[in-house]
Design a protein around this motif. Sequence first.
Motif, mmCIF file in Angstrom:
data_model
loop_
_atom_site.group_PDB
_atom_site.id
_atom_site.type_symbol
_atom_site.label_atom_id
_atom_site.label_comp_id
_atom_site.label_asym_id
_atom_site.label_seq_id
_atom_site.Cartn_x
_atom_site.Cartn_y
_atom_site.Cartn_z
ATOM 1 N N CYS A 98 16.373 73.508 88.563
ATOM 2 C CA CYS A 98 16.951 72.194 88.313
ATOM 3 C C CYS A 98 17.824 71.797 89.498
ATOM 4 O O CYS A 98 18.383 72.666 90.174
ATOM 5 C CB CYS A 98 17.786 72.207 87.025
ATOM 6 N N PRO A 99 17.956 70.516 89.770
ATOM 7 C CA PRO A 99 18.802 70.105 90.903
ATOM 8 C C PRO A 99 20.247 70.555 90.780
ATOM 9 O O PRO A 99 20.929 70.702 91.800
ATOM 10 C CB PRO A 99 18.690 68.573 90.884
ATOM 11 N N SER A 100 20.732 70.760 89.564
ATOM 12 C CA SER A 100 22.122 71.150 89.367
ATOM 13 C C SER A 100 22.341 72.658 89.428
ATOM 14 O O SER A 100 23.481 73.111 89.302
ATOM 15 C CB SER A 100 22.628 70.626 88.018
ATOM 16 N N ASP A 101 21.289 73.451 89.621
ATOM 17 C CA ASP A 101 21.432 74.903 89.641
ATOM 18 C C ASP A 101 22.228 75.359 90.860
ATOM 19 O O ASP A 101 22.232 74.707 91.909
ATOM 20 C CB ASP A 101 20.061 75.591 89.658
ATOM 21 N N THR A 102 22.869 76.499 90.716
ATOM 22 C CA THR A 102 23.608 77.074 91.836
ATOM 23 C C THR A 102 22.648 77.745 92.806
ATOM 24 O O THR A 102 21.691 78.410 92.394
ATOM 25 C CB THR A 102 24.612 78.110 91.322
ATOM 26 N N SER A 103 22.906 77.575 94.078
ATOM 27 C CA SER A 103 22.163 78.324 95.080
ATOM 28 C C SER A 103 22.750 79.726 95.199
ATOM 29 O O SER A 103 23.782 80.047 94.597
ATOM 30 C CB SER A 103 22.235 77.600 96.424
ATOM 31 N N ASP A 104 22.084 80.570 95.977
ATOM 32 C CA ASP A 104 22.582 81.937 96.143
ATOM 33 C C ASP A 104 23.961 81.949 96.792
ATOM 34 O O ASP A 104 24.825 82.760 96.421
ATOM 35 C CB ASP A 104 21.593 82.753 96.991
ATOM 36 N N LEU A 105 24.192 81.053 97.755
ATOM 37 C CA LEU A 105 25.501 81.002 98.409
ATOM 38 C C LEU A 105 26.570 80.472 97.461
ATOM 39 O O LEU A 105 27.707 80.965 97.460
ATOM 40 C CB LEU A 105 25.420 80.124 99.660
ATOM 41 N N LYS A 148 23.213 66.114 75.648
ATOM 42 C CA LYS A 148 23.944 66.684 74.531
ATOM 43 C C LYS A 148 23.869 68.203 74.599
ATOM 44 O O LYS A 148 22.929 68.773 75.146
ATOM 45 C CB LYS A 148 23.354 66.201 73.202
ATOM 46 N N TRP A 149 24.866 68.858 74.004
ATOM 47 C CA TRP A 149 24.834 70.321 73.979
ATOM 48 C C TRP A 149 23.606 70.814 73.216
ATOM 49 O O TRP A 149 22.968 71.786 73.621
ATOM 50 C CB TRP A 149 26.105 70.860 73.342
ATOM 51 N N ARG A 150 23.288 70.153 72.124
ATOM 52 C CA ARG A 150 22.135 70.568 71.334
ATOM 53 C C ARG A 150 20.816 70.299 72.050
ATOM 54 O O ARG A 150 19.788 70.851 71.669
ATOM 55 C CB ARG A 150 22.135 69.846 69.983
ATOM 56 N N ALA A 151 20.832 69.438 73.065
ATOM 57 C CA ALA A 151 19.631 69.112 73.818
ATOM 58 C C ALA A 151 19.482 69.965 75.070
ATOM 59 O O ALA A 151 18.715 69.605 75.967
ATOM 60 C CB ALA A 151 19.637 67.633 74.201
ATOM 61 N N LEU A 152 20.208 71.082 75.143
ATOM 62 C CA LEU A 152 20.055 71.989 76.290
ATOM 63 C C LEU A 152 18.610 72.475 76.362
ATOM 64 O O LEU A 152 18.072 72.981 75.367
ATOM 65 C CB LEU A 152 21.004 73.176 76.141
ATOM 66 N N PRO A 153 17.934 72.316 77.500
ATOM 67 C CA PRO A 153 16.518 72.684 77.565
ATOM 68 C C PRO A 153 16.286 74.156 77.231
ATOM 69 O O PRO A 153 17.086 75.033 77.567
ATOM 70 C CB PRO A 153 16.148 72.383 79.026
ATOM 71 N N ALA A 154 15.172 74.405 76.571
ATOM 72 C CA ALA A 154 14.821 75.775 76.218
ATOM 73 C C ALA A 154 14.491 76.617 77.440
ATOM 74 O O ALA A 154 14.439 77.849 77.351
ATOM 75 C CB ALA A 154 13.632 75.779 75.250
ATOM 76 N N ASP A 155 14.267 75.974 78.590
ATOM 77 C CA ASP A 155 13.960 76.723 79.807
ATOM 78 C C ASP A 155 15.097 77.648 80.217
ATOM 79 O O ASP A 155 14.872 78.627 80.926
ATOM 80 C CB ASP A 155 13.649 75.758 80.959
ATOM 81 N N PHE A 156 16.316 77.337 79.817
ATOM 82 C CA PHE A 156 17.437 78.211 80.155
ATOM 83 C C PHE A 156 17.379 79.515 79.366
ATOM 84 O O PHE A 156 17.954 80.513 79.794
ATOM 85 C CB PHE A 156 18.768 77.503 79.899
ATOM 86 N N GLY A 157 16.746 79.520 78.214
ATOM 87 C CA GLY A 157 16.607 80.745 77.440
ATOM 88 C C GLY A 157 17.876 81.208 76.765
ATOM 89 O O GLY A 157 17.956 82.355 76.337
ATOM 90 N N ILE A 158 18.889 80.344 76.663
ATOM 91 C CA ILE A 158 20.176 80.704 76.072
ATOM 92 C C ILE A 158 20.482 79.719 74.949
ATOM 93 O O ILE A 158 20.318 78.506 75.136
ATOM 94 C CB ILE A 158 21.310 80.679 77.116
ATOM 95 N N PRO A 159 20.942 80.168 73.796
ATOM 96 C CA PRO A 159 21.316 79.231 72.728
ATOM 97 C C PRO A 159 22.439 78.307 73.180
ATOM 98 O O PRO A 159 23.362 78.717 73.893
ATOM 99 C CB PRO A 159 21.765 80.152 71.585
ATOM 100 N N TRP A 160 22.369 77.061 72.745
ATOM 101 C CA TRP A 160 23.360 76.090 73.206
ATOM 102 C C TRP A 160 24.756 76.436 72.703
ATOM 103 O O TRP A 160 25.748 76.147 73.389
ATOM 104 C CB TRP A 160 22.972 74.683 72.753
ATOM 105 N N ARG A 161 24.862 77.064 71.531
ATOM 106 C CA ARG A 161 26.182 77.442 71.024
ATOM 107 C C ARG A 161 26.845 78.483 71.928
ATOM 108 O O ARG A 161 28.066 78.486 72.097
ATOM 109 C CB ARG A 161 26.058 77.977 69.599
ATOM 110 N N THR A 162 26.048 79.369 72.490
ATOM 111 C CA THR A 162 26.596 80.370 73.406
ATOM 112 C C THR A 162 27.124 79.708 74.673
ATOM 113 O O THR A 162 28.211 80.043 75.159
ATOM 114 C CB THR A 162 25.519 81.405 73.749
ATOM 115 N N VAL A 163 26.367 78.765 75.227
ATOM 116 C CA VAL A 163 26.805 78.056 76.439
ATOM 117 C C VAL A 163 28.081 77.266 76.160
ATOM 118 O O VAL A 163 29.030 77.289 76.957
ATOM 119 C CB VAL A 163 25.682 77.130 76.937
ATOM 120 N N PHE A 164 28.123 76.581 75.024
ATOM 121 C CA PHE A 164 29.322 75.814 74.681
ATOM 122 C C PHE A 164 30.519 76.738 74.462
ATOM 123 O O PHE A 164 31.653 76.377 74.805
ATOM 124 C CB PHE A 164 29.069 74.991 73.413
ATOM 125 N N GLY A 165 30.285 77.925 73.911
ATOM 126 C CA GLY A 165 31.382 78.869 73.721
ATOM 127 C C GLY A 165 32.000 79.296 75.035
ATOM 128 O O GLY A 165 33.234 79.354 75.166
#
Length: 376
Positions: A98-105, A148-165
Motif C-alpha cells: 500500500c502507498p502508506s506502508d513503511t519502507s525498510d528505512l 473505518k476501523w471495521r473496514a481495515l482490509p483483510a490483506d493485513f491479516g490482523i483483526p481490526w480490534r487488535t490494530v485499534f487496541g
Amino acid sequence: MLDDAPEVWIGYERAFFETVHHRVENFIAGILLPHQNKKPDDPYIRTVMPRMGAIESTLHLLASLECPLERQPAATARQLAPYRSRPGPSMLLPRYRCPSDTSDLEWALLERLLPTPACQTPKGGAPEKWPRRRMVDAIRYITDNGAKWRALPADFGIPWRTVFGYFARWAKADVLRHILDQLRRRLRLNRRRCPWPVRVIVDSQSVKGAESVSKATRGYDANKHINGRKRHLLVDQDGLLVDLLVTPADVQDREAARVLLTRLHAEHPEIVLVRADNGYSGDEFSTWAQTALGITVKVVSRPKNAKGFVLVPKRWVVERSNSWTMRARRNARDYERLMSHAEAHVQWAFITLTTCRLTRRNAQTEAVPTPSAAAA
C-alpha cells in the motif's frame, strides 16, 4: 475443449488460484487459526476443514503440473505450513503493498522508538502475536486513507480490534509524542539546526465533526461557521509538529493556549518565543505567559487592507502544517469519540511525513548550504 487443449485448462485454473491465493491465505490465518482449539466434532470444523483441505490439495496439484504460461508457482503445502503453527511476529503474512506502508528505512527508524515488548521486560509477558511493522502499516493505512476501523482490509491479516487496541494504548502512553520528538530532533540535526527549537508558531484549525463526535466534546465556531472541534497546533520554524491540543470548536484560542503553553513549558522549557495571529492578542494573555512561563507571545498581524490569502512572514509555516494535516484523509473531518484519539491521528500523519523526509535520498543534504551559497 478440455480433451483437445488440456494445457489451456491447466493454465486457466492455475491463473485463477494465483489470483485468489492471498484470499485463501487470509482465510487460513484469520479464520481457521482461532478455531484450532475447538473440539473435532465442532460443526464449524467439520464443515470448513475438509473444504480447505481440498483447496490446498488443488493448489499443490496445480503447482506440480507443467504449465506453458510463465507464472509464479501456486502455493504448496510447505508454503502454507506456517499458518498451521501458532502465529508470531515472524509468521508469513499475505504479500501486498500500500502507498502508506513503511519502507525498510522507515521501519528501521520507528522500530527502535516503539515501546519494548512485554516479553522482553523484567516483568515479563506473553510474546506479541502479530508483527509490529504490520501493525504500524495498518494504523497508517487508516490515517492516510480515512477508512473505518471495521473496514481495515483483510490483506493485513490482523483483526481490526487488535490494530485499534495498539493505536489506543500507544496514544494513551504518549508513545507518539516521544516518537515525534526524536524524529524531529534527528531531522533538525540533518538540517544543521539546534535539535530542540526555541521559537515556535501556534495556530488553530476548526474541522467539522461527524455524528460520532459527542455533544460534550464538540462546539460551534461562530467565526468559521463550523460545528465540530478545533485543533491547536504548535510547530517549529520548519513546520514540524511540537505539540497539539484538540478542543471543542467553541473554545477561544487564548483559553486553549493557556493549557497548551503550560504543558509546553513543562516538556520543553527551552522554548522562549511563540508567534501567533490576532486570535492570541491581548495584554492579559501575553502578560500571563511572560510572568508565569517566561514565554514571549509575539502577535504577527496581517497587512492592513489585505484581501484573500497573504503570506505572513514568520507565521505562514503553521498554515502549511495545517494543510499537511489535511493530507491524511482521516483528519479531513473529525470522526473520533475521544479527543485524544483525534490528536493521535494528527500525530501519526506527522510521523509519516517526518519518516518520509528522513529516508528520502537527499535528506542528508537538502538544507545544507553550499560554500558558494553561504558566501552569498
